[in-house]
Motif scaffolding. Structure first.
Motif, PDB file in Angstrom:
ATOM      1  N   ASP A  11       0.810  -1.222   0.000  1.00 54.24           N
ATOM      2  CA  ASP A  11       0.000   0.000   0.000  1.00 54.24           C
ATOM      3  C   ASP A  11       0.843   1.272   0.000  1.00 54.24           C
ATOM      4  O   ASP A  11       0.343   2.351  -0.330  1.00 54.24           O
ATOM      5  CB  ASP A  11      -0.943   0.013   1.215  1.00 54.24           C
ATOM      6  CG  ASP A  11      -2.186  -0.826   0.979  1.00 54.24           C
ATOM      7  OD1 ASP A  11      -2.678  -0.840  -0.170  1.00 54.24           O
ATOM      8  OD2 ASP A  11      -2.666  -1.474   1.928  1.00 54.24           O
ATOM      9  N   ILE A  58      -3.586  -2.650  -6.090  1.00 56.06           N
ATOM     10  CA  ILE A  58      -4.876  -1.991  -6.350  1.00 56.06           C
ATOM     11  C   ILE A  58      -5.988  -3.021  -6.139  1.00 56.06           C
ATOM     12  O   ILE A  58      -6.496  -3.639  -7.069  1.00 56.06           O
ATOM     13  CB  ILE A  58      -4.913  -1.419  -7.786  1.00 56.06           C
ATOM     14  CG1 ILE A  58      -3.698  -0.512  -8.031  1.00 56.06           C
ATOM     15  CG2 ILE A  58      -6.214  -0.643  -8.012  1.00 56.06           C
ATOM     16  CD1 ILE A  58      -3.603   0.697  -7.133  1.00 56.06           C
ATOM     17  N   THR A 114     -11.259   3.100  -3.025  1.00 58.23           N
ATOM     18  CA  THR A 114     -10.107   3.785  -2.430  1.00 58.23           C
ATOM     19  C   THR A 114      -8.847   3.740  -3.287  1.00 58.23           C
ATOM     20  O   THR A 114      -7.948   4.563  -3.099  1.00 58.23           O
ATOM     21  CB  THR A 114      -9.774   3.182  -1.055  1.00 58.23           C
ATOM     22  OG1 THR A 114      -9.481   1.779  -1.211  1.00 58.23           O
ATOM     23  CG2 THR A 114     -10.936   3.360  -0.093  1.00 58.23           C
ATOM     24  N   LYS A 115      -8.763   2.793  -4.240  1.00 56.11           N
ATOM     25  CA  LYS A 115      -7.508   2.619  -4.965  1.00 56.11           C
ATOM     26  C   LYS A 115      -7.655   2.718  -6.485  1.00 56.11           C
ATOM     27  O   LYS A 115      -6.837   3.359  -7.139  1.00 56.11           O
ATOM     28  CB  LYS A 115      -6.863   1.282  -4.582  1.00 56.11           C
ATOM     29  CG  LYS A 115      -6.496   1.210  -3.106  1.00 56.11           C
ATOM     30  CD  LYS A 115      -5.893  -0.136  -2.735  1.00 56.11           C
ATOM     31  CE  LYS A 115      -5.578  -0.189  -1.247  1.00 56.11           C
ATOM     32  NZ  LYS A 115      -4.988  -1.485  -0.854  1.00 56.11           N
ATOM     33  N   TYR A 147      -2.518   7.826 -10.418  1.00 57.61           N
ATOM     34  CA  TYR A 147      -1.288   7.209  -9.919  1.00 57.61           C
ATOM     35  C   TYR A 147      -0.323   6.893 -11.061  1.00 57.61           C
ATOM     36  O   TYR A 147       0.888   7.120 -10.938  1.00 57.61           O
ATOM     37  CB  TYR A 147      -1.615   5.938  -9.131  1.00 57.61           C
ATOM     38  CG  TYR A 147      -0.375   5.206  -8.649  1.00 57.61           C
ATOM     39  CD1 TYR A 147       0.439   5.758  -7.667  1.00 57.61           C
ATOM     40  CD2 TYR A 147      -0.027   3.972  -9.193  1.00 57.61           C
ATOM     41  CE1 TYR A 147       1.588   5.103  -7.223  1.00 57.61           C
ATOM     42  CE2 TYR A 147       1.119   3.306  -8.761  1.00 57.61           C
ATOM     43  CZ  TYR A 147       1.919   3.877  -7.776  1.00 57.61           C
ATOM     44  OH  TYR A 147       3.054   3.228  -7.351  1.00 57.61           O
TER      45      TYR A 147
END
Length: 416
Positions: free
Chosen positions: A177, A199, A204-205, A216
């Motif tokens: 993470d 992921i 949240t990701k 990202y």
């Protein structure tokens, strides 16, 4: 040379056992732990300390061969064997497996490993746990190498008709993470494949529409350019999304392909690999989904490589996925295959079929299992190998890199 004794001890792994089902259902982080009730059988909490069993084979000349039994972080998920706890399985190894080893001549790794890897439980008739097959066959490979006074890679090369690599294999590092700071570590160390990124949750990701992962990838692209020494450093971006694209886009393969095109554009000029874009919960359906998604991406000339992982656990699964071109690359998740003999066979089969071979594994194994995996990889030469164990980057990369350099140095010295 014979095996005279089998010694077992409890060990710790480089990470944890995590209940993937509970995490996908929305379990929240609480520091290094998770809040909530476990959902996978055997788990007493969503995150549990990883366990291993170290196996020592005492040989007739007094040498000791080593292997570590370990299971993946997400044990009990994706069709895998259940949670592997040392106190449950040390007595089992001593009572069921050890009698098949004691007194055996160390003439062939392939033969003895094949026997252990195909062993079945005398009560249930099912194959013994993959973690046991994994660790015991590591020790067998080490034992045969010691009996021949050579390195393990040479044993694999001789018995499988391949050649030990004379160059480095690309190492794939995983961030956990901590996907920003750890990416920095990877870039600074010159890792050839990065960052994994973990992921494993949509909101949240990945983002409900994929926006968080896109952000990202853009950051990662810029960070590589900012930190690299020169333009010759062109790492592959390999991101594991644990089926979250399928969740976000309702398993609409066309939409998923178009989204991956957006990611490729953001990553360019760095090549992009996406592992596990969908997880449809069934081996056959998973193969079909990845097969069809691969075909769509190829037809649209989307420069992404799809990596198969979930539901592709055993040698038989890997052959099945490779034969059907279900992905451009297949993760050979070493603890899931069990025997080191099957790992060697899987890499060689993927190469034969023109499918990318990624000799992977899990953060939740040990330094010893990682070292033996490198020895097998240097003989079979997959397209990339995983830095393991752990999620700290530095430690796993060091273990794998150093073992690879030992093999290269040995081979060079033996030529002289």
């Amino acid at each position: 040379m014979k095996i005279e004794k089998v010694i077992c001890s409890k060990g710790r792994t480089g990470f944890y056992f995590d209940d993937q089902k509970a995490i996908k259902a929305g379990a929240k982080n609480d520091g290094a732990a998770y809040i909530g009730e476990p959902m996978t059988p055997g788990f007493t909490s969503i995150r549990m300390a990883g366990e291993a069993i170290s196996v020592q084979l005492v040989l007739s000349d007094g040498q000791i061969a080593l292997g570590d039994c370990a299971a993946v972080q997400y044990s009990g998920a994706g069709g895998r064997d259940p949670l592997f706890l040392a106190e449950d399985f040390i007595p089992y190894i001593q009572e069921v497996v050890a009698p098949h080893l004691i007194g055996r001549e160390l003439t062939s790794f392939k033969e003895l490993a094949g026997e252990i890897n195909s062993m079945t439980d005398p009560k249930t008739g099912k194959r013994i746990h993959t973690a046991i097959r994994y660790g015991v066959t590591q020790a067998i490979l080490d034992a045969v190498a010691k009996s021949k006074h050579t390195i393990m890679a040479e044993v694999i090369a001789e018995e499988y008709g391949c050649k030990v690599s004379d160059k480095e294999l690309p190492i794939f590092t995983q961030s956990g993470d901590n996907r920003y700071e750890n990416a920095d570590k990877m870039i600074l160390k010159g890792a050839q494949v990065l960052p994994h990124a973990l992921i494993n949750h949509v909101e949240t990701k990945l983002g409900k529409n994929g926006e968080k992962l896109l952000e990202y990838v853009k950051w990662l692209h810029d960070r590589i350019i900012a930190l690299r020494k020169d333009e010759s450093y062109q790492p592959v971006l390999h991101i594991d999304v644990y089926g979250t694209m399928g969740i976000a886009f309702d398993n609409d393969l066309e939409k998923i392909a178009d989204y991956m095109k957006t990611l490729c554009d953001a990553a360019a000029p760095f090549h992009l690999r996406i592992e596990g874009p969908v997880d449809v919960g069934d081996r056959t359906k998973q193969m079909e989904a990845l097969r069809d998604l691969t075909a769509i991406c190829d037809k649209k000339n989307i420069p992404v490589e799809i990596v198969a992982d979930e539901w592709c656990n055993t040698l038989e699964d890997i052959i099945y996925f490779a034969d059907n071109k279900a992905g451009h690359m297949i993760q050979i998740k070493t603890p899931d295959l069990g025997g080191m003999n099957d790992i060697a066979e899987a890499v060689l089969y993927c190469k034969k079929k023109g499918i990318g071979a990624y000799q992977g594994g899990t953060c939740n194994e040990t330094d010893r299992s990682a070292q033996v995996c490198v020895q097998v990889a240097m003989a079979t030469q997959p397209d990339q190998i995983l830095a393991k164990p752990g999620m700290g980057v530095d430690e796993g990369y060091m273990i794998v890199y150093n073992e690879m350099q030992r093999v290269l140095a040995y081979e060079e010295a033996m030529k002289k």
